[in-house]
Design an enzyme around this catalytic site. Structure first.
Site, PDB file in Angstrom:
ATOM      1  N   CYS A 173       2.309  19.460   0.616  1.00 42.40           N
ATOM      2  CA  CYS A 173       3.309  19.486  -0.441  1.00 42.40           C
ATOM      3  C   CYS A 173       3.954  20.863  -0.480  1.00 42.40           C
ATOM      4  O   CYS A 173       3.291  21.882  -0.265  1.00 42.40           O
ATOM      5  CB  CYS A 173       2.654  19.183  -1.796  1.00 42.40           C
ATOM      6  SG  CYS A 173       3.806  19.080  -3.183  1.00 42.40           S
ATOM      7  N   GLU A 215      -4.663  10.927   1.372  1.00 40.87           N
ATOM      8  CA  GLU A 215      -5.668  10.279   0.533  1.00 40.87           C
ATOM      9  C   GLU A 215      -5.017   9.279  -0.413  1.00 40.87           C
ATOM     10  O   GLU A 215      -3.898   9.485  -0.882  1.00 40.87           O
ATOM     11  CB  GLU A 215      -6.425  11.337  -0.273  1.00 40.87           C
ATOM     12  CG  GLU A 215      -7.212  12.291   0.604  1.00 40.87           C
ATOM     13  CD  GLU A 215      -7.693  13.521  -0.158  1.00 40.87           C
ATOM     14  OE1 GLU A 215      -8.023  13.384  -1.343  1.00 40.87           O
ATOM     15  OE2 GLU A 215      -7.714  14.601   0.448  1.00 40.87           O
ATOM     16  N   CYS A 224      -6.648  14.536  -5.494  1.00 47.27           N
ATOM     17  CA  CYS A 224      -6.261  14.483  -4.085  1.00 47.27           C
ATOM     18  C   CYS A 224      -6.223  15.857  -3.424  1.00 47.27           C
ATOM     19  O   CYS A 224      -5.899  16.856  -4.048  1.00 47.27           O
ATOM     20  CB  CYS A 224      -4.892  13.815  -3.953  1.00 47.27           C
ATOM     21  SG  CYS A 224      -4.988  12.022  -4.046  1.00 47.27           S
ATOM     22  N   CYS A 283       1.567  24.060  -6.441  1.00 49.29           N
ATOM     23  CA  CYS A 283       1.032  24.264  -7.794  1.00 49.29           C
ATOM     24  C   CYS A 283      -0.348  24.913  -7.700  1.00 49.29           C
ATOM     25  O   CYS A 283      -1.162  24.559  -6.845  1.00 49.29           O
ATOM     26  CB  CYS A 283       0.946  22.933  -8.532  1.00 49.29           C
ATOM     27  SG  CYS A 283       2.559  22.149  -8.799  1.00 49.29           S
ATOM     28  N   CYS A 321      -3.626  22.686  -7.619  1.00 54.05           N
ATOM     29  CA  CYS A 321      -3.626  21.506  -6.747  1.00 54.05           C
ATOM     30  C   CYS A 321      -4.059  21.858  -5.334  1.00 54.05           C
ATOM     31  O   CYS A 321      -3.480  22.742  -4.697  1.00 54.05           O
ATOM     32  CB  CYS A 321      -2.225  20.885  -6.732  1.00 54.05           C
ATOM     33  SG  CYS A 321      -2.076  19.464  -5.636  1.00 54.05           S
ATOM     34  N   CYS A 335      -3.611   5.110  -6.658  1.00 51.10           N
ATOM     35  CA  CYS A 335      -2.857   6.365  -6.632  1.00 51.10           C
ATOM     36  C   CYS A 335      -2.474   6.638  -5.179  1.00 51.10           C
ATOM     37  O   CYS A 335      -3.342   6.930  -4.353  1.00 51.10           O
ATOM     38  CB  CYS A 335      -3.723   7.486  -7.196  1.00 51.10           C
ATOM     39  SG  CYS A 335      -2.873   9.056  -7.353  1.00 51.10           S
TER      40      CYS A 335
END
Length: 354
Positions: free
Chosen positions: A122, A102, A340, A126, A129, A115
């Site tokens: 990832c 995204e 995102c 986190c 997220c 962005c």
């Protein structure tokens, strides 16, 4: 459409010189190709009209510019637009369908910020997220990162770029440095480094390399000044404590054009009290920086409370009164879940169910 040939997008003049040399073309052709890519932003080799027709045909037999248009978008009532781009990762030997990232375009009066993402998924995981919930699927190539800018319908409106999309930029540092070089080089887009900000949780070793090699701004994801709580929110804290990250930053000069900032999501009753303000002041003492307070926007299956306006304002005022420039970032794109991860997760789930 996934490229079927090697991509010229993302190559440096030195690499382009190797490309044209391997095809028997004069060395000066590389400079011409770089200008077509990074100054004139062409979409096809046929548009490179100062190359001979024979050389264009020869180049097109083996290469393509390699741009990929977004395959989906969501538009917010406030003008924010989230695009979904297909990508090809470093870590995959053949191009595959079904990989997406995204990119969020945020217009704001005389500014327009993009962005961009640097990874599919990832590793940092986190708690707050959505991207981390995807797991990690691969690093984007420089071409994939640059394509999010190059193929953006609003590219001519851009004033700023932030590496705050999907993925940890320091985890894909070679590609990120290549893109920032292309964006700022005399032979490239010729942007000022002041227009580019790269974020990080503070990856050990990689952050130092970025600070040494890039003049762009840096933004550190803090979200809590307390080790135990930050580790609960951000597992990376165990290996990369925020105190060590800040000590590293204090070795660099941010008193001139280069800026250091900290991103701080406010969770109601968790990290937005005066106690946290005092700890932030203690940590940041002696470092020229600013703090951006961010409202938490709900994501599926994550039970974290959002801070209210008064608590955020009180934290902002406390930090500002103690010499730390602090702002509350305006919420944008809430109606399209502009944070995102949500759109790409939905698309991936749809593809995998076919």
């Amino acid at each position: 459409m996934i490229p079927q040939k090697k991509r010229l997008l993302g190559l440096t003049p030195t690499e382009l010189k190797t490309v044209v040399g391997s095809l028997g073309m004069p060395a000066f052709t590389a400079k011409q190709v770089a200008q077509w890519l990074y100054v004139k932003h062409v979409q096809s080799i046929d548009e490179m009209t100062n190359l001979s027709k024979q050389n264009r045909q020869l180049l097109a037999e083996h290469y393509e510019v390699g741009t990929m248009t977004p395959i989906d978008c969501q538009r917010s009532a406030d003008g924010t637009i989230k695009y979904l781009f297909p990508v090809c990762c470093h870590d995959i030997t053949t191009y595959q369908e079904g990989l997406f990232v995204e990119t969020v375009f945020i217009p704001d009066h005389d500014r327009a910020t993009l962005c961009v993402s640097c990874q599919v998924g990832c590793k940092m995981n986190c708690l707050f997220c959505q991207t981390g919930k995807q797991g990690w699927q691969g690093n984007l190539t420089a071409a994939d990162i640059l394509n999010q800018i190059y193929a953006l319908p609003e590219v001519e409106q851009l004033t700023n770029i932030v590496f705050m999309g999907q993925g940890e930029p320091m985890d894909n540092l070679d590609a990120v440095l290549r893109v920032t070089e292309i964006m700022t080089a005399d032979w490239g887009w010729q942007w000022s480094p002041k227009r580019i900000t790269v974020s990080s949780v503070g990856v050990r070793g990689k952050l130092k390399r970025f600070l040494d090699e890039s003049p762009c701004h840096v933004a550190i994801s803090m979200h809590s000044p307390l080790h135990e709580q930050r580790q609960q929110l951000m597992p990376a804290e165990k290996a990369m404590p925020i105190e060590e990250t800040i000590e590293l930053l204090k070795q660099y000069d941010f008193t001139h054009q280069r800026r250091c900032s900290f991103e701080y999501i406010c969770f109601g009753g968790m990290n937005d009290s005066p106690l946290y303000g005092r700890e932030i002041v203690r940590l940041l003492q002696g470092l020229e920086c600013r703090v951006n307070l961010i409202r938490f926007h709900e994501i599926p299956n994550v039970n974290l409370p959002a801070s209210d306006e008064k608590r955020m304002e009180a934290l902002r005022d406390y930090l500002t009164s103690h010499g730390i420039t602090t702002t509350i970032r305006a919420s944008r794109g809430q109606d399209i879940f502009a944070a995102c991860g949500l759109l790409s997760t939905a698309k991936r789930n749809k593809e995998s169910s076919k």
